[in-house]
Scaffold this motif. Structure first.
Motif, short mmCIF file in Angstrom:
data_model
loop_
_atom_site.label_atom_id
_atom_site.label_comp_id
_atom_site.label_asym_id
_atom_site.label_seq_id
_atom_site.Cartn_x
_atom_site.Cartn_y
_atom_site.Cartn_z
N LEU A 193 -36.10 25.74 -24.29
CA LEU A 193 -35.73 24.89 -23.17
C LEU A 193 -36.70 25.07 -22.01
CD1 LEU A 193 -31.89 25.67 -23.11
CD2 LEU A 193 -33.05 23.74 -24.22
N ARG A 194 -36.80 24.04 -21.21
CA ARG A 194 -37.61 24.07 -19.99
C ARG A 194 -36.77 23.46 -18.87
NH1 ARG A 194 -40.30 20.11 -17.50
NH2 ARG A 194 -42.20 20.49 -16.35
N PRO A 232 -30.82 19.97 -14.94
CA PRO A 232 -31.36 19.33 -16.15
C PRO A 232 -32.25 20.28 -16.93
CG PRO A 232 -32.02 18.15 -14.14
CD PRO A 232 -31.28 19.36 -13.72
N VAL A 233 -32.12 20.23 -18.25
CA VAL A 233 -32.98 21.00 -19.13
C VAL A 233 -33.63 20.06 -20.13
CG1 VAL A 233 -31.68 23.16 -18.91
CG2 VAL A 233 -31.12 21.58 -20.74
N GLU A 234 -34.82 20.43 -20.52
CA GLU A 234 -35.57 19.66 -21.50
C GLU A 234 -35.71 20.49 -22.76
OE1 GLU A 234 -40.09 17.77 -21.87
OE2 GLU A 234 -39.52 18.88 -20.07
N ARG A 235 -35.43 19.91 -23.90
CA ARG A 235 -35.61 20.59 -25.19
C ARG A 235 -37.07 20.39 -25.62
NH1 ARG A 235 -30.27 19.89 -28.86
NH2 ARG A 235 -28.75 19.74 -27.17
N LEU A 236 -37.76 21.50 -25.82
CA LEU A 236 -39.17 21.42 -26.18
C LEU A 236 -39.42 21.63 -27.66
CD1 LEU A 236 -40.79 23.41 -23.22
CD2 LEU A 236 -40.49 20.94 -23.45
N ALA A 237 -38.63 22.49 -28.30
CA ALA A 237 -38.86 22.80 -29.72
C ALA A 237 -37.58 23.37 -30.31
CB ALA A 237 -40.00 23.81 -29.87
N HIS A 238 -37.42 23.19 -31.62
CA HIS A 238 -36.29 23.74 -32.35
C HIS A 238 -36.80 24.78 -33.34
CE1 HIS A 238 -34.45 20.08 -30.74
NE2 HIS A 238 -33.34 20.77 -30.81
N PHE A 239 -35.97 25.78 -33.63
CA PHE A 239 -36.33 26.84 -34.54
C PHE A 239 -35.21 26.99 -35.56
CE2 PHE A 239 -38.59 27.48 -30.68
CZ PHE A 239 -39.82 27.99 -31.03
N GLY A 277 -38.54 25.92 -0.78
CA GLY A 277 -37.80 25.13 -1.75
C GLY A 277 -38.60 24.73 -2.97
N ALA A 278 -39.73 25.39 -3.18
CA ALA A 278 -40.58 25.05 -4.33
C ALA A 278 -39.83 25.30 -5.63
CB ALA A 278 -41.86 25.88 -4.29
N LYS A 279 -39.97 24.38 -6.55
CA LYS A 279 -39.32 24.51 -7.85
C LYS A 279 -40.17 25.39 -8.76
CE LYS A 279 -36.26 20.76 -7.71
NZ LYS A 279 -34.92 20.90 -8.18
N LEU A 280 -39.47 26.15 -9.60
CA LEU A 280 -40.11 26.98 -10.61
C LEU A 280 -39.97 26.31 -11.97
CD1 LEU A 280 -38.67 30.49 -9.68
CD2 LEU A 280 -41.01 29.71 -9.32
N GLU A 281 -41.00 26.37 -12.76
CA GLU A 281 -40.92 25.92 -14.13
C GLU A 281 -40.57 27.14 -14.97
OE1 GLU A 281 -43.58 23.15 -17.00
OE2 GLU A 281 -44.64 24.84 -16.08
N LEU A 282 -39.35 27.13 -15.53
CA LEU A 282 -38.87 28.26 -16.30
C LEU A 282 -38.47 27.82 -17.70
CD1 LEU A 282 -36.67 30.16 -13.67
CD2 LEU A 282 -39.08 30.55 -14.27
N TYR A 283 -38.49 28.78 -18.62
CA TYR A 283 -38.19 28.52 -20.02
C TYR A 283 -37.08 29.46 -20.48
CZ TYR A 283 -42.77 26.34 -19.77
OH TYR A 283 -43.84 25.55 -19.40
N ARG A 284 -36.37 29.01 -21.52
CA ARG A 284 -35.35 29.86 -22.14
C ARG A 284 -35.32 29.58 -23.63
NH1 ARG A 284 -31.30 33.26 -21.87
NH2 ARG A 284 -29.59 32.96 -23.32
N ALA A 292 -30.67 34.31 -18.39
CA ALA A 292 -32.02 34.87 -18.41
C ALA A 292 -33.05 33.79 -18.76
CB ALA A 292 -32.10 36.01 -19.42
N TRP A 293 -33.93 33.51 -17.84
CA TRP A 293 -35.00 32.54 -18.00
C TRP A 293 -36.32 33.23 -17.70
CZ3 TRP A 293 -34.34 27.08 -18.86
CH2 TRP A 293 -33.01 26.72 -19.08
N THR A 294 -37.42 32.67 -18.14
CA THR A 294 -38.73 33.29 -17.94
C THR A 294 -39.77 32.25 -17.56
OG1 THR A 294 -40.48 34.62 -18.97
CG2 THR A 294 -39.25 33.15 -20.43
N SER A 295 -40.77 32.71 -16.84
CA SER A 295 -41.90 31.83 -16.51
C SER A 295 -42.91 31.81 -17.65
CB SER A 295 -42.56 32.30 -15.22
OG SER A 295 -42.97 33.66 -15.34
N ASP A 296 -42.70 32.66 -18.66
CA ASP A 296 -43.64 32.78 -19.77
C ASP A 296 -43.09 32.06 -21.01
OD1 ASP A 296 -46.00 34.03 -21.08
OD2 ASP A 296 -44.42 35.02 -22.26
N ARG A 297 -43.70 30.95 -21.33
CA ARG A 297 -43.23 30.15 -22.46
C ARG A 297 -43.21 30.96 -23.76
NH1 ARG A 297 -44.49 23.96 -24.05
NH2 ARG A 297 -43.80 24.08 -26.21
N GLY A 298 -44.21 31.79 -23.98
CA GLY A 298 -44.28 32.59 -25.20
C GLY A 298 -43.10 33.53 -25.35
N THR A 299 -42.64 34.11 -24.24
CA THR A 299 -41.47 34.98 -24.29
C THR A 299 -40.24 34.17 -24.69
OG1 THR A 299 -42.38 36.51 -22.66
CG2 THR A 299 -39.99 36.50 -22.91
#
Length: 167
Positions: free
Chosen positions: A123-124, A156-163, A76-83, A98-105
């Motif tokens: 998003l995270r 829940p999603v967290e907004r990290l940056a806007h473009f 049940g481990a949680k993954l930190e994913l980004y979109r 589609a989410w990724t474990s790679d923030r840069g992607t």
């Protein structure tokens, strides 16, 4: 692999606007004859077109749960994913799958392809049971580390940056 007969068939389905019918049949117990690895490859390539053709994220999510190789979470481990998402789609509550474990992607998508309309947003999320499938061979080949996450369950999603919008 691009000439795999199953991939060719899936591309033809897309060209014929046939995914809504395929999903409807699958949800009635008549699953398509694609193997899960081939569909996983095509999902990376044409998932946005499938989503457009199906037009119902709940039906699409149910289809993906039966059509993609299942992700096996460890205890049940949680993954930190980004979109990288479109601000407009986020505001409409239409998160992508589609989410990724790679923030840069994710930043690349937030500042590029998904920076349409009002712009993009990075998003995270921490997810576990919501993960349908982990990165398949094609996703790893592309360096995207794409996880398919079911956005219809809500998390829940967290907004990290806007473009800013690019077009």
């Amino acid at each position: 692999m691009t000439n795999d007969p199953q991939l060719v068939q899936m591309r033809r389905l897309t060209g014929a606007n046939g995914w809504r019918a395929v999903v409807a049949r699958a949800l009635k117990g008549r699953a398509p004859q694609f193997d899960k690895a081939a569909f996983d490859t095509y999902w990376i390539e044409g998932g946005h077109r499938i989503r457009e053709q199906v037009g119902d994220d709940h039906q699409l999510a149910a289809f993906l749960w039966i059509s993609l190789p299942h992700y096996r979470a460890q205890d049940g481990a949680k993954l930190e994913l980004y979109r990288g998402e479109s601000i407009d789609r986020l505001n409409l509550g239409q998160l992508g799958f589609a989410w990724t474990s790679d923030r840069g992607t994710a930043e690349m998508f937030a500042g590029g392809l998904n920076a349409c309309g009002s712009g993009g947003v990075l998003l995270r999320a921490l997810v576990a049971a919501e993960v349908i499938a982990g990165p398949g061979a094609h996703s790893l080949y592309l360096g995207e580390s794409q996880y398919t996450v079911d956005p219809t369950v809500g998390f829940p999603v967290e907004r990290l940056a806007h473009f800013p919008p690019i077009f």
